[in-house]
Write a protein that holds these residues in place. Sequence first.
Motif, PDB file in Angstrom:
ATOM      1  N   ASN A  31      36.739 -24.067  74.325  1.00  0.00           N
ATOM      2  CA  ASN A  31      38.145 -23.839  74.612  1.00  0.00           C
ATOM      3  C   ASN A  31      38.814 -25.183  74.896  1.00  0.00           C
ATOM      4  O   ASN A  31      38.521 -25.833  75.900  1.00  0.00           O
ATOM      5  CB  ASN A  31      38.272 -22.906  75.823  1.00  0.00           C
ATOM      6  N   TYR A  33      42.247 -28.087  73.418  1.00  0.00           N
ATOM      7  CA  TYR A  33      43.493 -28.270  72.687  1.00  0.00           C
ATOM      8  C   TYR A  33      43.466 -29.601  71.963  1.00  0.00           C
ATOM      9  O   TYR A  33      42.861 -30.566  72.425  1.00  0.00           O
ATOM     10  CB  TYR A  33      44.693 -28.205  73.645  1.00  0.00           C
ATOM     11  N   PHE A  35      45.970 -32.459  69.770  1.00  0.00           N
ATOM     12  CA  PHE A  35      47.344 -32.932  69.661  1.00  0.00           C
ATOM     13  C   PHE A  35      47.422 -34.089  68.663  1.00  0.00           C
ATOM     14  O   PHE A  35      46.444 -34.822  68.452  1.00  0.00           O
ATOM     15  CB  PHE A  35      47.846 -33.472  71.011  1.00  0.00           C
ATOM     16  N   GLU A  52      45.929 -24.929  69.604  1.00  0.00           N
ATOM     17  CA  GLU A  52      44.947 -24.343  70.507  1.00  0.00           C
ATOM     18  C   GLU A  52      43.682 -24.018  69.726  1.00  0.00           C
ATOM     19  O   GLU A  52      43.766 -23.427  68.645  1.00  0.00           O
ATOM     20  CB  GLU A  52      45.498 -23.045  71.128  1.00  0.00           C
ATOM     21  N   ARG A  95      42.076 -32.487  74.349  1.00  0.00           N
ATOM     22  CA  ARG A  95      42.192 -32.178  75.771  1.00  0.00           C
ATOM     23  C   ARG A  95      41.316 -30.984  76.081  1.00  0.00           C
ATOM     24  O   ARG A  95      41.530 -29.898  75.554  1.00  0.00           O
ATOM     25  CB  ARG A  95      43.640 -31.891  76.135  1.00  0.00           C
ATOM     26  N   GLY A  96      40.293 -31.193  76.903  1.00  0.00           N
ATOM     27  CA  GLY A  96      39.358 -30.131  77.213  1.00  0.00           C
ATOM     28  C   GLY A  96      39.457 -29.674  78.652  1.00  0.00           C
ATOM     29  O   GLY A  96      40.501 -29.760  79.280  1.00  0.00           O
ATOM     30  N   GLY A  97      38.338 -29.222  79.186  1.00  0.00           N
ATOM     31  CA  GLY A  97      38.343 -28.626  80.511  1.00  0.00           C
ATOM     32  C   GLY A  97      38.618 -29.583  81.638  1.00  0.00           C
ATOM     33  O   GLY A  97      39.001 -29.160  82.731  1.00  0.00           O
ATOM     34  N   ASP A  98      38.436 -30.867  81.427  1.00  0.00           N
ATOM     35  CA  ASP A  98      38.680 -31.812  82.511  1.00  0.00           C
ATOM     36  C   ASP A  98      40.101 -32.354  82.503  1.00  0.00           C
ATOM     37  O   ASP A  98      40.432 -33.213  83.311  1.00  0.00           O
ATOM     38  CB  ASP A  98      37.666 -32.956  82.473  1.00  0.00           C
ATOM     39  N   ASP A  99      40.908 -31.877  81.603  1.00  0.00           N
ATOM     40  CA  ASP A  99      42.346 -32.126  81.607  1.00  0.00           C
ATOM     41  C   ASP A  99      42.781 -33.500  81.121  1.00  0.00           C
ATOM     42  O   ASP A  99      43.939 -33.701  80.791  1.00  0.00           O
ATOM     43  CB  ASP A  99      42.943 -31.882  83.008  1.00  0.00           C
ATOM     44  N   LYS A 100      41.927 -34.463  81.055  1.00  0.00           N
ATOM     45  CA  LYS A 100      42.370 -35.769  80.568  1.00  0.00           C
ATOM     46  C   LYS A 100      42.419 -35.731  79.048  1.00  0.00           C
ATOM     47  O   LYS A 100      41.728 -34.955  78.396  1.00  0.00           O
ATOM     48  CB  LYS A 100      41.446 -36.882  81.040  1.00  0.00           C
ATOM     49  N   ILE A 101      43.241 -36.574  78.502  1.00  0.00           N
ATOM     50  CA  ILE A 101      43.370 -36.640  77.050  1.00  0.00           C
ATOM     51  C   ILE A 101      42.489 -37.767  76.527  1.00  0.00           C
ATOM     52  O   ILE A 101      42.506 -38.876  77.057  1.00  0.00           O
ATOM     53  CB  ILE A 101      44.829 -36.866  76.639  1.00  0.00           C
ATOM     54  N   PHE A 103      41.970 -40.038  73.273  1.00  0.00           N
ATOM     55  CA  PHE A 103      42.698 -40.430  72.074  1.00  0.00           C
ATOM     56  C   PHE A 103      41.769 -41.059  71.054  1.00  0.00           C
ATOM     57  O   PHE A 103      40.798 -41.731  71.399  1.00  0.00           O
ATOM     58  CB  PHE A 103      43.780 -41.454  72.424  1.00  0.00           C
TER      59      PHE A 103
END
Lengths: 113, 117
Positions: A31, A33, A35, A52, A95-101, A103
């Motif tokens: 799960n 996202y 970008f 998503e 962007r995964g479960g730890d919220d940081k992006i 790149f």
Amino acid sequence: AQTVTQSQPEMSVQEAETVTLSCTYDTSENNYYLFWYKQPPSRQMILVIRQEAYKQQNATENRFSVNFQKAAKSFSLKISDSQLGDTAMYFCAFRGGDDKIIFGKGTRLHILP
Amino acid sequence: EPEVTQTPSHQVTQMGQEVILRCVPISNHLYFYWYRQILGQKVEFLVSFYNNEISEKSEIFDDQFSVERPDGSNFTLKIRSTKLEDSAMYFCASSEALVLPSNQPQHFGDGTRLSIL
């Protein structure tokens, strides 16, 4: 650890042509996202499109669309009818479960008149 | 549309000096981030901040770095004793992020170009 790979450091296309920017990623998460961010010469970071991972339908935003292949961990960006203002650095991002992006290294896109 | 604002746009500092980069996130956002981009390289995550504490930090974010939300609107990044290799573009970002992973995008500011002499 997640990684994002953009294999095309630089691309040039004629105005009005269609161009596809490649991106692959690696993750063990299910799960997440994805970008695409655009960074024009002014150095801003602008969100272009997001996807998503649980959605099979590819995201579309006007002239921008993605080809999301979850099994292949591929997330390419297609720009249709390219315009001079599309000239920029394009970053694929995860962007995964730890919220940081995370790149990718970016693809520098030149739209030629 | 609400924006993340960063000041100054360009900061020039002598090596060894302290520098504070300022950011005003979007007002209803709860999560705040700093990223940096060394010239010609990719954007790298530095730190995330939620509920007045650091949520996560990268290996880049060592003891020379600190973040603060001093007054409920500003979000600052302080570098205590700057080094030449700290020269980079620093981006602040914020997001609503209610549930992880969140599809709420991180909204980026225009960046502060930090030049260490």
